[in-house]
Scaffold this motif. Structure first.
Motif, PDB file in Angstrom:
ATOM      1  N   ALA B 173       0.881  -1.178   0.000  1.00 28.31           N
ATOM      2  CA  ALA B 173       0.000   0.000   0.000  1.00 28.31           C
ATOM      3  C   ALA B 173       0.914   1.222   0.000  1.00 28.31           C
ATOM      4  O   ALA B 173       2.148   1.090  -0.021  1.00 28.31           O
ATOM      5  CB  ALA B 173      -0.922   0.009   1.203  1.00 28.31           C
ATOM      6  N   ALA B 175       1.634   3.473   2.357  1.00 27.36           N
ATOM      7  CA  ALA B 175       2.519   3.582   3.511  1.00 27.36           C
ATOM      8  C   ALA B 175       3.662   2.565   3.417  1.00 27.36           C
ATOM      9  O   ALA B 175       4.794   2.843   3.831  1.00 27.36           O
ATOM     10  CB  ALA B 175       1.732   3.365   4.800  1.00 27.36           C
ATOM     11  N   THR B 209       1.175   9.115   7.642  1.00 24.32           N
ATOM     12  CA  THR B 209       2.024   7.968   7.337  1.00 24.32           C
ATOM     13  C   THR B 209       3.484   8.384   7.150  1.00 24.32           C
ATOM     14  O   THR B 209       4.379   7.585   7.416  1.00 24.32           O
ATOM     15  CB  THR B 209       1.548   7.237   6.067  1.00 24.32           C
ATOM     16  N   ASP B 280       6.164  11.718  -1.680  1.00 23.26           N
ATOM     17  CA  ASP B 280       4.924  10.979  -1.464  1.00 23.26           C
ATOM     18  C   ASP B 280       4.090  11.169  -2.725  1.00 23.26           C
ATOM     19  O   ASP B 280       3.684  12.284  -3.049  1.00 23.26           O
ATOM     20  CB  ASP B 280       4.215  11.528  -0.223  1.00 23.26           C
ATOM     21  N   ALA B 282       1.114  10.034  -3.493  1.00 21.16           N
ATOM     22  CA  ALA B 282      -0.329   9.776  -3.374  1.00 21.16           C
ATOM     23  C   ALA B 282      -1.130  10.681  -4.308  1.00 21.16           C
ATOM     24  O   ALA B 282      -2.237  10.343  -4.702  1.00 21.16           O
ATOM     25  CB  ALA B 282      -0.789   9.971  -1.938  1.00 21.16           C
TER      26      ALA B 282
HETATM   27  C1  LIG Z   1      -0.819  11.918   1.010  1.00 19.87           C
HETATM   28  C2  LIG Z   1      -0.912  10.472   1.383  1.00 19.87           C
HETATM   29  N1  LIG Z   1       0.221   9.789   1.657  1.00 19.87           N
HETATM   30  C3  LIG Z   1       0.185   8.481   1.982  1.00 19.87           C
HETATM   31  C4  LIG Z   1      -0.988   7.787   2.068  1.00 19.87           C
HETATM   32  C5  LIG Z   1      -0.947   6.349   2.517  1.00 19.87           C
HETATM   33  O1  LIG Z   1      -1.349   5.463   1.532  1.00 19.87           O
HETATM   34  P1  LIG Z   1      -1.989   4.060   1.928  1.00 19.87           P
HETATM   35  O2  LIG Z   1      -3.282   4.337   2.600  1.00 19.87           O
HETATM   36  O3  LIG Z   1      -2.160   3.365   0.628  1.00 19.87           O
HETATM   37  O4  LIG Z   1      -1.046   3.354   2.807  1.00 19.87           O
HETATM   38  C6  LIG Z   1      -2.187   8.463   1.777  1.00 19.87           C
HETATM   39  C7  LIG Z   1      -3.489   7.762   1.790  1.00 19.87           C
HETATM   40  O5  LIG Z   1      -4.196   7.594   2.725  1.00 19.87           O
HETATM   41  C8  LIG Z   1      -2.148   9.829   1.434  1.00 19.87           C
HETATM   42  O6  LIG Z   1      -3.279  10.497   1.169  1.00 19.87           O
END
Ligand SMILES: Cc1ncc(COP(=O)(O)O)c(C=O)c1O
Lengths: 447, 535
Positions: B173, B175, B209, B280, B282
């Protein structure tokens, strides 16, 4: 493009409302040198469903599906028959296309199923409390190790030689950077005495597995007491959840933390993922747990409802002080687990486990009656280890050439002198008498 | 006869309404409580533990043979306590529960940072092909060439879209991808003997995270301030650089929905100081196909396949977090990874000893989230390089349109255009008695999943709206109309609409404090429950 609803005239009207002349004006913060002037080269353009399906089908055809041949692979992933309703239900839009239940009033379906999942997992493993899932068994194991260090404020970790080597590597990768010292014991089919001997005043935990990677079953009750008497925790790992329909669950042996793989209930092989990590512990350690927890509460009218809770352990609240960085976990796989478990019930699970064990007993008899094949596991659930008179990886290749997937050579997991001829063989309720005969025949030919 | 009726009246009568009134005769407004507990289509639900039973099962299995067991004395004697249901009961139970969920398939789900875009069903169908779903991770590689082909092609797409050197696919995932990138950084530093570099710079606006990950890698976190424009405060960053800095974890576009304008300068500063740049990713969905992170100086970046490439969120996963790596970090990628042999066949490097590089270790058993790889690759092939670019542009346009339409009624956190998310603070709610939380709960009554609230932390009472490219203009206009209506109501003093919300959800507002104070984390039989309460 079938997935994009905006029309060119929509875009024009919207740009006008925003007050810019073109889409480029929305990307002006991008340094000029990094702006691309068109679609990226080297990649194809959009395609319709038919063309994409053809491409993917061709790839799929280039693999041998487990269900198409006599199949005996396990070692952490197991092929079981999943009722059709499971996959149907998890594909309901309301489960499939929703997010982590941050707004519980519009996610009671998800939070309640997580609550049921936690309850079922706790019952299966005979533990006080289970969380709402981890990524898989190996990462659950890694998290258990760092949790034990937090609980005990000690820094040494003892891995049994019967632990799945991938779990050991994954746990090591996480643990070593948390400043933990790793004592990995030599690969062994049984080593409780060595495990206990390795425990000292600085030992946070010992990590054992039952059934272990060789399939062997061990009662850890006495080991757990002895380890706990020295102030350390016993972490019990497993890779085959169906086993606890038939064998004593780790909670009853006194394990402090239980971490393992839930794939074999409700989930397909999927070439290794997504799976669902199960994580359970004693009530007294709940605030040190990683991951999400669903809990019961009431709404403003006093009606029962469910929410995510104890989130002060988690990264979104605690940031650098969180118990783990895990955020997204294995929600949908946990749902599949729960639905399959609900269909089975205690009665069905026990029956299913019995069938698995019988299939493995029959397979073990057939294989160990071959000249030169030695059965290494005297007790087992649905998987056992044999020593072949030849290299196991080569034997597996030769069997594959004859369309038999005859097991997993131990060397695939870890290259270790003395274990080159060890083959791990798993059988489940999907294994037929013909499959077993075919395995025995083929193995005889290739060794 | 029915024909004569039809001729007599204005309405065409059918068999089932002949002679009956076609409109309600009396409705005094208050809905009676039902005897069943149902509310029309909304059926009552219970826990399986209350309706199932220990001797019932919904699976028919062949009889056991009675083979002598070899359990080494470890036969289980206890019950699991888990009840079973027959198939019709189980199906009904879970369908009823499903109807208490909101979902992207029902309506807009503008949860900022989470990227709730449409999940194409072709992707689901492809993921279930037997050559992907029914293959074991440890089958001989000669029997899984198609599955490895998916991994290889996905890698090519990810590397090309990001302009990076390599990709580690196995993180489970986002994180976990962060962990992968940061462990690669740690391994690179250790390899250079830079073991004193342990401080990681993380902007205050970062997702939780990020700091949690840095700590898991044995780093310490040093926060950097946000500038008034919502971006990294360069001067604060400069003062925090030093001999012990391992790197920076920066989200781009950032969690305020803004592109970090000075990103190249930040990368240069970090590199000059001897550290690495973790991005990051995301929010890659805002720029995919338009900007390559490799051109921005990034050393490592995770990509949430479950955001940018639309693999479904499933109520909290599974996700997948492949992590792209620069030249400097590529050698440290974890095992396993796919390689192409001289004869063109694909192979897996699964043992650190077999690697040409210096893998920092292994993150998981097996090879990562195959089921997500197939879905993401299907998404990529469907969209193509052109569609991916268009999707990013539409996502950004949709967010800006929402921002432009709502800024008259709500207060944008920052001036100017945004990327794929529109961020508002709660200053416009001042004096109304309505909080961001109340406002969010009122959105539930309007039939929308609330936006992300109280994140990022740098904005007071934050409301982060991410419409994604999946919304049509008509859908956005309907959302904007609802939001405008709510905003006006809040300002007009219609407070109870908010503080009592939700009124129309399956449950009223849930008491989260109580859940945490007296945790009930699994079902217990009623007697036991009362005993616990008495303790
Ligand atoms: C900016 C950001 N970084 C990291 C994450 C972590 O990703 P995940 O939930 O897939 O571990 C998220 C998602 O929740 C996020 O929005």
């Amino acid at each position: 493009m079938r997935y994009l609803p905006l029309t060119p005239s929509d875009r024009e009207q919207m740009l006008a409302k925003v007050g810019v002349a073109s889409i480029e004006d929305l990307f002006l913060d991008v340094p000029e040198i990094a702006r691309l002037d068109g679609p990226i080269h080297d990649l194809p353009f959009a395609q319709g469903e038919l063309a994409v399906e053809r491409h993917m089908q061709r790839l799929s055809n280039a693999s041998v599906a487990a269900g198409s041949v006599p199949f005996f692979c396990g070692a952490g992933a197991y092929r079981h028959a999943v009722p059709a309703s499971v996959d149907h239900l998890i594909q309901r839009s309301e489960f499939l296309t929703t997010y982590t239940p941050y707004q519980p009033e519009m996610a009671q379906g998800t939070v309640q199923t997580l609550f049921e999942f936690q309850s079922q997992v706790a019952g299966l493993l005979a533990c006080d409390v289970a969380n709402a899932s981890m990524y898989d068994g190996s990462t659950a194991c890694a998290e258990a190790v760092v949790m034990a260090a937090r609980v005990t404020k000690r820094t040494k970790v003892v891995f049994s030689g019967g632990l799945h080597p991938h779990y050991r590597r994954a746990a090591r990768t996480l643990a070593k950077h948390s400043g933990l010292e790793i004592a990995g014991l030599p690969i062994a089919i049984q080593d409780e005495a060595a495990v206990l001997a390795a425990v000292d005043q600085n030992t946070a935990c010992v990590v054992v597995q039952c059934p272990n990677v060789f399939g062997t079953l061990t009662d850890f009750t006495e080991l757990a007491k002895a380890v706990q008497a020295k102030g350390a925790l016993l972490i019990a790992v497993f890779t085959e959840a169906v086993a606890f329909g038939l064998i004593t669950p780790p909670g009853e042996m006194g394990a402090d933390i239980v971490a393992g793989e839930g794939q074999s209930i409700g989930n397909a092989l999927n070439f290794g993922g997504p799976y669902v990590g199960l994580f359970a512990t004693k009530d007294k350690y709940v605030r040190q747990m990683p991951g999400r927890l669903a809990g019961e509460t009431v709404d403003a009218d006093g009606t029962r409802g469910f929410v995510l809770t104890l989130s002060t352990r988690e990264q979104h609240i605690r940031r650098d002080k969180a118990t783990s960085n895990i955020c997204t976990n294995s929600g949908l796989c946990a749902l599949a687990f729960t639905i399959h478990m609900t269909l089975l019930g205690d009665k069905g699970l026990k029956h299913l486990a019995q069938l698995n064990h019988e299939a493995a007993c029959e397979t073990a008899d057939a294989v160990s009656s071959i000249e030169g094949v030695e059965l290494l596991s005297d007790s087992f659930f649905n998987e056992f280890a044999v020593r072949l008179p030849v290299n196991a990886a080569k034997a597996v290749e030769a069997m594959a050439a004859q369309n038999v997937l005859g097991g997993v050579p131990y060397s695939r997991l870890r290259q270790e002198a003395g274990f080159e001829n060890v083959l791990l063989i798993a059988a489940t309720e999907t294994t037929t008498a013909e499959d077993i005969a075919c395995l025995a025949d083929t193995l005889k030919k290739v060794i | 006869m029915s024909r004569r009726h039809a001729e007599e009246g204005d309405l065409v009568m059918a068999m089932n309404n002949v002679g009956r009134p076609t409109a309600a005769i009396a409705n005094n407004g208050a809905a009676p409580t039902t005897f069943s507990g149902a509310r029309g289509l909304l059926q009552p639900t219970s826990l399986i533990f209350e309706t199932g039973s220990i001797d019932r099962t919904g699976v028919d299995l062949p009889p056991v043979k009675g083979v002598k067991t070899r359990l080494g004395g470890l036969a289980r004697k206890s019950s699991t306590g888990n009840p079973g249901l027959s198939e019709p009961e189980a199906v009904r139970h879970y369908v009823r529960l499903s109807q208490r969920n909101y979902a992207i398939d029902l309506g807009m789900f503008p949860l900022g940072s989470c990227t709730m875009k449409h999940n194409a069903r072709l992707n689901e169908k492809m993921a279930r092909l037997p050559g992907f779903a029914d293959v074991h991770p440890l089958q001989p590689v000669s029997t899984v060439q198609g599955a490895l082909g998916v991994m290889d092609q996905l890698s090519h797409w990810l590397i090309t879209l990001t302009g990076m050197k390599a990709v580690a696919l196995s993180p489970k995932a986002g994180a976990h991808g962060e962990l992968c990138g940061m462990l690669a950084i740690r391994a690179a530093l250790d390899a250079q003997g830079q073991t004193h570099r342990r401080r990681v710079l993380v902007p205050e606006s970062a997702h939780g995270t990020n700091p949690a990950t840095a700590v898991q890698c044995g780093f310490i976190v040093d926060e950097i301030k946000a500038a008034p424009d919502g971006r990294v405060d360069l001067s604060d960053l400069k003062t925090k650089l030093g001999e012990d800095v391992a790197g920076i974890m920066l989200t781009n576009p950032n969690t305020c929905g803004l592109f970090e304008r000075d990103i190249r300068e930040i990368a240069d500063l970090i590199h000059a100081a001897g550290g690495y740049f973790y991005c990051d990713g995301a929010n890659f969905n805002a720029i995919a196909g338009r900007v390559r992170p490799g051109d921005l100086g990034v050393d490592a970046m995770h990509i949430n396949l479950h955001k940018t490439f639309s693999t479904p969120h499933g109520g909290g996963g599974p996700g997948s977090g492949p992590t792209v790596l620069s030249d400097a970090l590529a050698p440290f990628a974890p095992v396993p990874y796919v390689v192409t042999r001289a004869d063109g066949s694909l192979d897996l490097v699964e043992h650190e000893a077999d690697s040409d590089g210096e893998p920092f270790g292994r993150m998981v058993a097996f090879h990562g989230q195959m089921g997500m790889y197939t879905r993401a690759l299907t998404y990529m092939l469907s969209h193509g390089a052109d569609g991916i670019k268009q999707a990013s542009e539409d996502a950004v346009l949709n967010a800006n349109y929402v921002q432009a339409c709502l800024k008259e009624h709500m207060s944008p956190a920052f001036d100017g255009v945004c990327m794929h998310e529109a961020l508002f603070d709660d200053s416009w709610l001042e004096g109304t008695g309505v909080t961001t939380l109340d406002f969010a709960k009122a959105m539930i009554d309007e039939g929308y999943h609330p936006m992300t609230m109280y994140f990022p932390l740098v904005v007071h009472g934050a409301m982060l709206i991410e419409p994604t490219e999946s919304e049509s203009k008509a859908s956005l206009d309907a959302f904007i109309a609802s939001m405008t209506g709510l905003a006006k109501a809040a300002k007009a003093g219609d407070t109870t609409r908010f503080t009592g919300a939700p009124y129309h959800a399956p449950v009223k507002r849930l008491d989260e404090t109580r859940a945490a104070r007296k945790p009930v984390l699994k079902w217990a039989p009623p007697v036991e429950a009362s005993k616990i309460a008495a303790e």
